[in-house]
Scaffold this motif. Structure first.
Motif, PDB file in Angstrom:
ATOM      1  N   ARG A  74       2.969  11.115 -11.386  1.00  0.00           N
ATOM      2  CA  ARG A  74       3.568   9.791 -12.892  1.00  0.00           C
ATOM      3  C   ARG A  74       4.619   8.993 -12.676  1.00  0.00           C
ATOM      4  NH1 ARG A  74       0.689  10.043 -17.474  1.00  0.00           N
ATOM      5  NH2 ARG A  74       2.464   9.091 -18.446  1.00  0.00           N
ATOM      6  N   LYS A  75       5.731  10.214 -11.373  1.00  0.00           N
ATOM      7  CA  LYS A  75       7.084   9.081 -10.866  1.00  0.00           C
ATOM      8  C   LYS A  75       6.893   8.301 -10.593  1.00  0.00           C
ATOM      9  CE  LYS A  75      11.529  10.585  -9.143  1.00  0.00           C
ATOM     10  NZ  LYS A  75      12.403  11.353  -8.241  1.00  0.00           N
ATOM     11  N   ILE A  76       5.573   9.083  -8.970  1.00  0.00           N
ATOM     12  CA  ILE A  76       4.984   7.719  -8.129  1.00  0.00           C
ATOM     13  C   ILE A  76       4.585   6.417  -8.550  1.00  0.00           C
ATOM     14  CG2 ILE A  76       3.662   6.985  -6.360  1.00  0.00           C
ATOM     15  CD1 ILE A  76       4.365  10.081  -5.085  1.00  0.00           C
ATOM     16  N   LEU A  77       3.950   6.832  -9.798  1.00  0.00           N
ATOM     17  CA  LEU A  77       3.094   5.820 -10.257  1.00  0.00           C
ATOM     18  C   LEU A  77       4.225   4.657 -10.955  1.00  0.00           C
ATOM     19  CD1 LEU A  77      -0.020   7.212 -11.421  1.00  0.00           C
ATOM     20  CD2 LEU A  77       0.028   5.697  -9.976  1.00  0.00           C
ATOM     21  N   ASN A  78       4.957   5.581 -12.126  1.00  0.00           N
ATOM     22  CA  ASN A  78       5.923   4.512 -12.923  1.00  0.00           C
ATOM     23  C   ASN A  78       7.039   3.423 -11.769  1.00  0.00           C
ATOM     24  OD1 ASN A  78       5.169   5.081 -15.184  1.00  0.00           O
ATOM     25  ND2 ASN A  78       6.582   7.319 -14.659  1.00  0.00           N
ATOM     26  N   PHE A  84       1.551  26.048 -10.823  1.00  0.00           N
ATOM     27  CA  PHE A  84       3.043  25.622 -10.902  1.00  0.00           C
ATOM     28  C   PHE A  84       2.801  24.263  -9.915  1.00  0.00           C
ATOM     29  CE2 PHE A  84       2.981  30.281 -11.689  1.00  0.00           C
ATOM     30  CZ  PHE A  84       3.787  30.349 -12.883  1.00  0.00           C
ATOM     31  N   LYS A  85       1.562  24.741  -9.154  1.00  0.00           N
ATOM     32  CA  LYS A  85       1.778  23.061  -8.193  1.00  0.00           C
ATOM     33  C   LYS A  85       0.776  21.969  -8.883  1.00  0.00           C
ATOM     34  CE  LYS A  85       0.922  25.814  -3.549  1.00  0.00           C
ATOM     35  NZ  LYS A  85       0.392  26.279  -2.334  1.00  0.00           N
ATOM     36  N   LEU A  86       0.477  22.923  -9.489  1.00  0.00           N
ATOM     37  CA  LEU A  86      -0.367  21.384 -10.644  1.00  0.00           C
ATOM     38  C   LEU A  86       0.266  20.930 -11.751  1.00  0.00           C
ATOM     39  CD1 LEU A  86      -2.578  19.706 -11.042  1.00  0.00           C
ATOM     40  CD2 LEU A  86      -3.951  21.893 -12.416  1.00  0.00           C
ATOM     41  N   ILE A  87       1.295  21.569 -11.701  1.00  0.00           N
ATOM     42  CA  ILE A  87       2.402  20.742 -12.498  1.00  0.00           C
ATOM     43  C   ILE A  87       3.038  19.875 -12.289  1.00  0.00           C
ATOM     44  CG2 ILE A  87       4.089  21.348 -14.760  1.00  0.00           C
ATOM     45  CD1 ILE A  87       2.396  24.031 -15.423  1.00  0.00           C
ATOM     46  N   SER A  88       3.441  20.931 -11.145  1.00  0.00           N
ATOM     47  CA  SER A  88       4.399  19.897 -10.164  1.00  0.00           C
ATOM     48  C   SER A  88       4.031  18.368  -9.296  1.00  0.00           C
ATOM     49  CB  SER A  88       4.998  20.803  -9.021  1.00  0.00           C
ATOM     50  OG  SER A  88       5.911  19.830  -8.094  1.00  0.00           O
ATOM     51  N   SER A  89       2.692  18.561  -9.138  1.00  0.00           N
ATOM     52  CA  SER A  89       1.946  17.194  -8.473  1.00  0.00           C
ATOM     53  C   SER A  89       1.903  16.687  -9.723  1.00  0.00           C
ATOM     54  CB  SER A  89       0.647  17.907  -7.953  1.00  0.00           C
ATOM     55  OG  SER A  89       1.094  18.726  -6.608  1.00  0.00           O
ATOM     56  N   LEU A  90       1.065  16.731 -10.887  1.00  0.00           N
ATOM     57  CA  LEU A  90       1.369  15.521 -11.838  1.00  0.00           C
ATOM     58  C   LEU A  90       2.752  15.363 -12.699  1.00  0.00           C
ATOM     59  CD1 LEU A  90      -0.964  17.518 -13.861  1.00  0.00           C
ATOM     60  CD2 LEU A  90      -2.061  15.798 -12.462  1.00  0.00           C
ATOM     61  N   LEU A  91       3.683  15.613 -12.451  1.00  0.00           N
ATOM     62  CA  LEU A  91       4.856  15.173 -12.735  1.00  0.00           C
ATOM     63  C   LEU A  91       5.282  14.071 -11.554  1.00  0.00           C
ATOM     64  CD1 LEU A  91       6.582  18.129 -13.730  1.00  0.00           C
ATOM     65  CD2 LEU A  91       5.556  16.702 -15.527  1.00  0.00           C
ATOM     66  N   LYS A  92       5.269  14.163 -10.289  1.00  0.00           N
ATOM     67  CA  LYS A  92       5.875  13.985  -9.275  1.00  0.00           C
ATOM     68  C   LYS A  92       4.451  12.382  -8.951  1.00  0.00           C
ATOM     69  CE  LYS A  92       7.392  13.708  -4.725  1.00  0.00           C
ATOM     70  NZ  LYS A  92       7.661  14.042  -3.150  1.00  0.00           N
ATOM     71  N   TYR A 126       1.203   3.165   7.443  1.00  0.00           N
ATOM     72  CA  TYR A 126       1.452   3.128   5.992  1.00  0.00           C
ATOM     73  C   TYR A 126       1.899   3.877   5.394  1.00  0.00           C
ATOM     74  CZ  TYR A 126      -2.985  -0.128   5.998  1.00  0.00           C
ATOM     75  OH  TYR A 126      -3.936  -0.499   6.135  1.00  0.00           O
ATOM     76  N   GLU A 127       2.553   3.561   4.422  1.00  0.00           N
ATOM     77  CA  GLU A 127       3.865   4.738   4.072  1.00  0.00           C
ATOM     78  C   GLU A 127       3.164   5.749   2.717  1.00  0.00           C
ATOM     79  OE1 GLU A 127       6.619   3.189   1.281  1.00  0.00           O
ATOM     80  OE2 GLU A 127       7.497   1.545   2.825  1.00  0.00           O
ATOM     81  N   ILE A 128       3.036   7.076   3.147  1.00  0.00           N
ATOM     82  CA  ILE A 128       2.825   8.077   2.329  1.00  0.00           C
ATOM     83  C   ILE A 128       4.025   9.210   1.434  1.00  0.00           C
ATOM     84  CG2 ILE A 128       2.916   9.561   4.207  1.00  0.00           C
ATOM     85  CD1 ILE A 128       0.128  10.636   3.072  1.00  0.00           C
ATOM     86  N   GLU A 129       3.232   9.341   0.550  1.00  0.00           N
ATOM     87  CA  GLU A 129       4.428  10.417  -0.067  1.00  0.00           C
ATOM     88  C   GLU A 129       3.973  12.089  -0.320  1.00  0.00           C
ATOM     89  OE1 GLU A 129       6.777   9.951  -2.297  1.00  0.00           O
ATOM     90  OE2 GLU A 129       7.676   8.222  -1.968  1.00  0.00           O
ATOM     91  N   PHE A 147       0.762  -1.479  -0.093  1.00  0.00           N
ATOM     92  CA  PHE A 147       0.323  -0.099  -0.034  1.00  0.00           C
ATOM     93  C   PHE A 147       0.720   1.502  -0.141  1.00  0.00           C
ATOM     94  CE2 PHE A 147      -2.796  -3.385   1.708  1.00  0.00           C
ATOM     95  CZ  PHE A 147      -3.704  -3.142   1.443  1.00  0.00           C
ATOM     96  N   LEU A 148       0.011   2.344  -0.432  1.00  0.00           N
ATOM     97  CA  LEU A 148       1.253   3.396  -0.305  1.00  0.00           C
ATOM     98  C   LEU A 148       0.017   4.542  -0.536  1.00  0.00           C
ATOM     99  CD1 LEU A 148       3.694   5.284  -0.924  1.00  0.00           C
ATOM    100  CD2 LEU A 148       3.431   5.394  -3.032  1.00  0.00           C
ATOM    101  N   PHE A 149       0.201   5.460   0.348  1.00  0.00           N
ATOM    102  CA  PHE A 149      -1.019   6.447   0.009  1.00  0.00           C
ATOM    103  C   PHE A 149      -0.168   7.891  -0.695  1.00  0.00           C
ATOM    104  CE2 PHE A 149      -2.495   4.101   3.092  1.00  0.00           C
ATOM    105  CZ  PHE A 149      -4.365   4.536   3.121  1.00  0.00           C
ATOM    106  N   VAL A 150      -1.081   8.717  -1.175  1.00  0.00           N
ATOM    107  CA  VAL A 150      -0.713  10.524  -2.146  1.00  0.00           C
ATOM    108  C   VAL A 150      -1.419  11.299  -1.010  1.00  0.00           C
ATOM    109  CG1 VAL A 150      -0.129  11.565  -3.197  1.00  0.00           C
ATOM    110  CG2 VAL A 150       0.281   9.149  -3.185  1.00  0.00           C
ATOM    111  N   GLY A 151      -0.651  12.154  -0.596  1.00  0.00           N
ATOM    112  CA  GLY A 151      -1.534  12.994   0.205  1.00  0.00           C
ATOM    113  C   GLY A 151      -0.496  14.583  -0.455  1.00  0.00           C
ATOM    114  N   ALA A 152      -1.239  15.693   0.626  1.00  0.00           N
ATOM    115  CA  ALA A 152      -0.476  16.682   0.024  1.00  0.00           C
ATOM    116  C   ALA A 152       0.226  16.998   1.598  1.00  0.00           C
ATOM    117  CB  ALA A 152      -1.533  17.986   0.363  1.00  0.00           C
TER     118      ALA A 152
END
Length: 364
Positions: free
Chosen positions: A88-92, A78-86, A55-58, A36-41
């Motif tokens: 995708r990296k997390i998913l990869n 800028f936050k949205l672009i940064s979060s979309l890029l990160k 649980y682990e969280i990014e 399991f991996l969580f992703v939050g703000a």
């Protein structure tokens, strides 16, 4: 196969975090070998609460758009672009088999990125009026689990499954723990106990009300468990010196607090409403007027319209609170009626039913 990889995102408030944790716990019980991996703000409470749950969280650099014109909104693209890029990296890196979103701005970039990669996805909407993130994602996800009827106005009808909101499983067995709950808070058994819940951060107007009514509660022979929130604890902790008042920043043993209570005053966040239906105690809802589309009032009205709770708007507290509270305290029949009616609205299998839908996605 049981070594699935499951990614979950949702946060900003306890109303988004705790459902995600409850879903993860249920899936973990079914698939002990799953990852399991969580992703939050990165600057919100999920960064603390999720690790506490094991649980682990990014974290993502993301925040919501302010409804008022403010300089903070200039940073949003800028936050949205940064979060979309990160995301995708997390998913990869993690390569999940399914993505689950429980609302809040942090879940948007993660779920959007998962959908673009063809990862099966599910969102869970807690409120009677959906948040903007889930509304934007609804046409692209595979399944939408909801807690209220009538959300076809916002979501594709064919994707909607009425499940209710995930609740803490320890709340299902509190009916016979009234004495144990009062003992846990060293309360007097012969006094009525009022539990005040303003949410994890606290509710300014609710706290002001309780401070104003301390002498009134004393005259009513009522003892108070007052969860004032982390933001307000320093302001109100002085009242711990009073004999029948307990002030808490946060309540970690919520099952015992609910068990001890005879009457509850609460905000009307979705998770709180769902828990209170299961708890089955007389409730006075004071919804926050400062949330998107006034959804707390809509949540509370869905209960009060069925004669299952009392609803008092913040703007009516000065005129109505003591009138409504006196009527409630003076009538055992009224309290029993509210308890019976709110309990009938409980969807106690919500966590299991949502996990069933996730399991179908995993196995399709």
């Amino acid at each position: 196969m049981s070594n699935y990889k499951i990614i979950l995102s949702g946060g900003g408030t306890g109303g988004h975090i705790y459902p995600a944790i409850a879903i993860a716990d249920e899936l973990k019980s079914r698939f002990p070998d799953a990852e399991f991996l969580f992703v939050g703000a990165s600057d919100r409470m999920e960064m603390e609460k999720v690790p506490q749950a094991g649980y682990e969280i990014e974290g993502l650099w993301i925040s919501g758009i302010q409804r008022k014109l403010t300089l903070r909104n200039l940073a949003f693209p800028f936050k949205l672009i940064s979060s979309l890029l990160k995301s995708r990296k997390i998913l990869n890196t993690f390569q999940p088999d399914v993505a689950i979103g429980t609302g809040g701005f942090a879940s948007g970039p993660l779920l959007k990125s998962a959908i673009s990669k063809g990862i099966p996805s599910l969102i869970q909407e807690q409120n009677s009026y959906p948040g903007i993130t889930n509304k934007l994602l609804s046409s692209q996800v595979d399944k939408i689990c909801v807690a209220y009827e009538g959300l076809e106005a916002f979501f594709p009808k064919e994707k909607i499954i009425l499940t209710g909101n995930p609740i803490r499983q320890d709340l299902l067995n509190i009916a016979h723990k009234h004495i144990e709950g009062k003992d846990a808070f060293t309360l007097i058994h012969s006094k009525h106990t009022l539990l005040v819940l303003g949410g994890s951060l606290g509710a300014r107007r609710v706290n002001q009300l309780i401070e104003e009514k301390l002498e009134y509660f004393e005259s009513q022979n009522i003892q108070v468990i007052w969860q004032c929130g982390n933001l307000y604890y320093q302001q109100y902790k002085q009242y711990n010196a009073l004999e029948n008042i307990q002030v808490h920043a946060f309540l970690n043993n919520m099952d015992m607090a609910y068990a001890a209570a005879d009457i509850i005053i609460s905000r009307a966040g979705a998770s709180s409403v769902s828990e209170l239906c299961v708890v089955g105690k007389p409730v006075v809802f004071i919804p926050s007027p400062n949330v998107a589309e006034d959804h707390q009032t809509k949540n509370a009205r869905a209960i009060s319209d069925k004669n299952a709770a009392i609803l008092i708007r913040e703007s009516d507290l000065d005129d109505q609170f003591e009138v409504e509270f006196d009527a409630l305290m003076s009538s055992v029949e009224k309290r029993l009626e509210l308890s019976k009616n709110i309990k009938q609205l409980a969807l106690v299998n919500a966590t299991k039913d949502i996990a069933d839908q996730v399991e179908k996605l995993l196995k399709q």
